[in-house]
Write a protein that holds these residues in place. Sequence first.
Motif, short mmCIF file in Angstrom:
data_model
loop_
_atom_site.label_atom_id
_atom_site.label_comp_id
_atom_site.label_asym_id
_atom_site.label_seq_id
_atom_site.Cartn_x
_atom_site.Cartn_y
_atom_site.Cartn_z
N LEU A 230 -27.80 -60.86 -94.40
CA LEU A 230 -28.28 -60.14 -93.33
C LEU A 230 -27.32 -59.59 -92.51
O LEU A 230 -26.24 -60.22 -92.03
N GLY A 231 -27.51 -58.45 -91.93
CA GLY A 231 -26.44 -57.61 -91.28
C GLY A 231 -26.77 -57.62 -89.71
O GLY A 231 -25.99 -57.48 -88.81
N THR A 232 -28.25 -57.59 -89.46
CA THR A 232 -28.66 -57.38 -88.12
C THR A 232 -30.06 -57.74 -87.99
O THR A 232 -30.75 -57.94 -89.04
N PHE A 233 -30.27 -58.49 -86.81
CA PHE A 233 -31.70 -58.54 -86.47
C PHE A 233 -32.12 -58.34 -85.04
O PHE A 233 -31.07 -58.49 -84.16
N ASP A 234 -33.20 -58.14 -84.87
CA ASP A 234 -33.75 -57.92 -83.40
C ASP A 234 -35.08 -58.40 -83.38
O ASP A 234 -36.21 -57.78 -84.10
N LEU A 235 -35.36 -59.73 -82.90
CA LEU A 235 -36.57 -60.32 -83.12
C LEU A 235 -37.22 -60.36 -81.69
O LEU A 235 -36.54 -60.89 -80.66
N GLN A 236 -38.51 -60.43 -81.68
CA GLN A 236 -39.29 -60.66 -80.35
C GLN A 236 -39.83 -61.90 -80.34
O GLN A 236 -40.71 -62.25 -81.30
N VAL A 237 -39.82 -62.83 -79.34
CA VAL A 237 -40.21 -64.22 -79.52
C VAL A 237 -41.21 -64.13 -78.28
O VAL A 237 -40.72 -63.84 -77.20
N GLY A 238 -42.55 -64.59 -78.73
CA GLY A 238 -43.34 -64.77 -77.58
C GLY A 238 -43.70 -66.22 -77.34
O GLY A 238 -43.72 -67.14 -78.21
N PHE A 239 -43.91 -66.63 -76.06
CA PHE A 239 -44.42 -67.93 -75.72
C PHE A 239 -45.16 -68.03 -74.58
O PHE A 239 -45.12 -66.92 -73.76
N ASP A 240 -45.78 -69.32 -74.12
CA ASP A 240 -46.54 -69.25 -72.84
C ASP A 240 -45.57 -69.52 -71.82
O ASP A 240 -45.24 -70.58 -71.59
N PRO A 241 -45.47 -68.36 -70.72
CA PRO A 241 -44.38 -68.69 -69.62
C PRO A 241 -44.92 -69.67 -68.65
O PRO A 241 -44.22 -70.12 -68.03
N VAL A 242 -46.49 -70.01 -68.81
CA VAL A 242 -46.80 -71.09 -67.90
C VAL A 242 -46.42 -72.53 -68.42
O VAL A 242 -46.15 -73.37 -67.66
N ILE A 243 -46.07 -72.72 -69.62
CA ILE A 243 -45.89 -73.98 -70.21
C ILE A 243 -44.33 -74.11 -70.39
O ILE A 243 -43.89 -74.94 -70.07
N VAL A 244 -43.54 -73.27 -70.90
CA VAL A 244 -42.34 -73.30 -71.13
C VAL A 244 -41.71 -71.88 -70.39
O VAL A 244 -42.07 -70.94 -70.33
N SER A 245 -40.40 -72.23 -70.15
CA SER A 245 -39.45 -71.18 -69.70
C SER A 245 -37.98 -71.05 -70.58
O SER A 245 -37.78 -72.32 -71.03
N LEU A 246 -37.71 -69.87 -70.96
CA LEU A 246 -36.60 -69.94 -71.72
C LEU A 246 -35.22 -70.00 -70.96
O LEU A 246 -35.06 -69.04 -70.00
N ALA A 247 -34.51 -71.04 -71.13
CA ALA A 247 -33.11 -71.33 -70.25
C ALA A 247 -32.22 -70.53 -70.61
O ALA A 247 -31.27 -69.76 -70.00
#
Lengths: 208, 951
Positions: A65-82
């Motif tokens: 693997l040389g590179t990645f660009d991934l889109q992560v989705g979650f419910d922002p009401v329930i969790v937030s990404l710190a």
Amino acid sequence: MEKNSMNRYLRGWLWVAALLVTGAGDRAQAAMLSFSPATASAAVGAGIAIDVRISGLLGGQAPSLGTFDLQVGFDPVIVSLASVVFGAGLDVLGLGSDRGYAFSAAGSVGVFEVSFDSPGDLDALQGDAFTLFTLMFDTLSEGTSALTLSVNGLGDALGSSLAATVTPGSVSVTTPVPLPAADWLLFASLGGLAGLRRRRPMLLPTSP
Amino acid sequence: LGVAVAMLLLAFATQAAHAAGNVVISQVYGGGGNSGGVFSNDFIELFNRSAVPVSLAGWSVQYASAAGTGSFSANVTALPAVTLQPGQYLLVQQAAGTGTGQPALPTPDTSGTIAMSATGGKVVLVSSATGLVCNGSSTVCSAIQLAQIVDLLGYGTANFDETTAAPALTNSTAARRAAAGCTDTDNNGLDFTAGAPTPRNAATALNPCGVVNQGVSASCPASFAVTLGVGGATAVSATDPDGTVASATIVSPTVAGISLFNVVPGSTLTGQLEVSSSVAAGNYPVQLWFQNADTTPVGAGCTINVNVASPPVGSTRIRDIQGRAHLSPLNGQSVSGVAGIVTAVRSNGFWFQDPAPDADVATSEGIFVFTSATPTAVVGDSVLVAGTVAEFRPGGSGGLSNLTITQIVSPTTTPISSGNALPPPVVLGAGGRPVPTQLIDDDSSFDVETSGSFDATTDGIDFLESLEGMRVQVTAPIATGPTSRFGELSVLVDGGAGAGLRTPRGGIIIRSSDFNPERLILDDTLAPVPRVDTGNSLSTVVAVVDYSFGNFKLFVSATPAVVDATLAPETSSVSGSSRRLTIASYNVENLDANDLPGRFTAIAGQVVERLRSPDILTVVEIQDNNGATNDSVVDASQTYAALIGAIQAAGGPTYQYRDIPPVDDQDGGEPGGNIRVGFLFNTARGVAFVDRLGGGPLVAVAPQLVAGALQLSVSPGRIDPTSTAWNSSRKPLVGEFTFAGEKLFVIVNHFNSKGGDDPLYGRIQPPVRSSEVQRVSQAAKVGAFVQGMLALDANARIVVLGDINDFQFSDVLTVLKTGSGLSNLVDTLPEAERYTYVFDGNAQALDHLLVSPTLAATARTVADVVHINSEYAAQISDHDPIVAGLTLATACLVDADDDIDRKDVSLVIAARNQPASSPIDPRDPDRNGVINVLDARQCTLRCDRAQCVSP
């Protein structure tokens, strides 16, 4: 790879497939992207760490693997990404890579890394499966948040598109058992220890 | 025979006798009244032995002792104004002795009181009543005096005679000329015998001597007046009715500058007495002597009183002649007495200047006097000049477009004095007259001589005209160009202070509105001009202002010293890389295989050392294998081989080349040279030429799309070669190249020259640029071709370069750029560095390098004119080459620098998941139209260093 999972991938992410370089599919391995743990659980107010991993590479040989660009989705009401803590798989010599994450909307964050390592070094040292990055969530309220993963770009060491199947995950947030306030500090220190296990913890993401 | 006196004591052989007639002394008796004397008185008998009557009016007989120191003037007897007929005698009675009883003489015709010696003495017949203060021996008779002696008899011990003396006499004998007076052989000893006196007088029967040889008669003006410094000539002649007058000589003392010329012998000799312009003022009695060609030559003389006097000083001053205009208000008129001091002299004239100028700077105080022949005037002479005012239009490159020089022609120059201090020079610049720095002329409508105003302080052409013919001082000159092969050098005064836009190397740049009238052109007509380069400085020098070949020229009066003579040749600042191509245009000025090897070596050295071996080197002015030999050869392979071999030998690459030989004699340039443009390219650097067969001198190349890619129909190919735009001119050559995976089209040009345009300082203002018309149509042709390529591929990488023969601000470049969208890299240089050529000290860009929009936007173009020729007196070509660096492989070159590192990768990442801005967006190396992390990863593979670190 399972045929029907590939079909699902194609159905779900036709626009990504359109980006694939002709012929890339020939070299595409049975790469898989997934959350670990696939289903997680934590009490409101507690933090939780969820890895995003790649597997199914050959290890010790191309493709790596040389590179990645991934889109992560979650419910922002329930969790937030710190924060996001990156793995070392694209920086096999510890000399640095270009990586970071950025929110495109509430509940959607793009996480990328571009390796500066040579194809030879990546092929030799990368391994067949590893954590791309760890998502450090805060829990906000009770409920279950789906975790989705989409591919903005996934490339091998030569920058050619690498096909992968994607497995979504989820995180459940429950009513908390009252705990001493100091527990959060304990969690934080555990996270730090987890980072130390890696060859070179890179806790500070770069923003684009 | 005429009377002659042998003058053995004098340098000239025979002398005497005045006027025609041959009156001679026929008998002399000195014993009268002496003891034994046969008559009471001495006597002198004269006789006309000629065939014509002779007047004795004003004549005399004179006597001197045989060997004493007394002069003839002591014993003079004037003769009566009688005319002796042929064969007639005249008896002149002289003193009586003391004896008595001796018979008287027959009735004398006149009487004197001279007591002559009975034995020896000297008697002369003189054509004047004035006594001769000479005696022929102790007091030598002058030429003038000799010329007055008609006949001479020396007898006895006489020391002055004709050849030999007659015998000594006694109281009873007389010296008697034989044949009763008819014999005359110019020898007293032979012609006379001693015998009893037989005095004969006018009443005596005539004794015609028969046919007598006639003498010479002279004809001269009595006086001749000439103007000081001018001189002149007057006609003289002499006739011998029965002979030939063979010679004419000046017998009076020599006066330098007075001489006889055009002497034509004949029965009537003709000639001219010339008084040269150098004869000082004064009176000069000039005695001439004409002599015939008889067996015993005789002659005649005359005297001309020459008077040399100064002309009057006139009221016309030089400034009146020069006027406040280009043409003299006195043009065609005669002037005289124009005063001034000679300031400089050349082979066909001199300049002189009024030492007392007026306050009007618009009128020159100096002027040229055209003498045609080498003038006699010398610097420092105070002179008066008369002549005709004329406007001389010199030829040369400007032809009829040249200005005129106001002159005085057909001059007469009168030197008044010499060694005068010269009028002080007009100081040009600081402390004197400021030199205009922008305008040459801004008010004329076509003919500066007849239109517009005369602005001697603001317009360069009027400024210099107001100094025409004057002494000027050029203080601390600094060269704006090299000394030309004509010994001309453009300079600025005061070390360039106050001048227009200077190049970093000392030259001066032209601009669309400023062709630099502050340039002053020194010339070597009077003294050598040092051979220097641009930016070199000289010591202060004085000059006179002249005009020729479309420019005012300052003729230095002495060679200035070289104060500074350093000018290092440049080296190209343009570097190539794996992504970056270097391309150059170099006009090699008529290079052919017959040129000396040293020329190839020199050019090759420049290519390698100074241009750093450009990857593509376009060459202009390559000639065929035998250069100017005017035959049917058009092939230039030997020329290319020599150049390529020399570059290789100089340590450069082994270039390949492409060209298309022209049709013989159709592309202008040096006759027979078959000048053309061509490509040299270095495959070792990854440059490849795409050959597409079918090209030729008359085949028009066309762009075409094949499989979606732009290519040429033929490569190399010529643009529309049969168009009239290219009549007698070089056809552009188009080539298709690849480098670093990219395609590049190169069009090399050599547009028609500026020959034929009016000069900057010509009569026509503003100058007519007649040559521009063809260049504009050539520019339109090339521009249209580029447009055609861009219509097929808007991103085509195209370079148009070469000797465009016009300026970056010209209509030609405007036409070339308009529509095609080409950008001229010369425009990207600092204005002071926009030059590839130096003409008359004006630095200017004739060579250009233009790029298509994609190159302009992406190729990180850098241009450099490498100054190695145009500024140097010793130049290998007259043009400087221009070099450019073009980055063709632009993928991943995102930031401004020329290397690929983490900064570039970061910029690709920053644009991730966005569409590319164009098909050649450097952030989209995979060219799929979308920028993403795959592009970023690919860029890491293109980094210049491991781990994409920065330098």
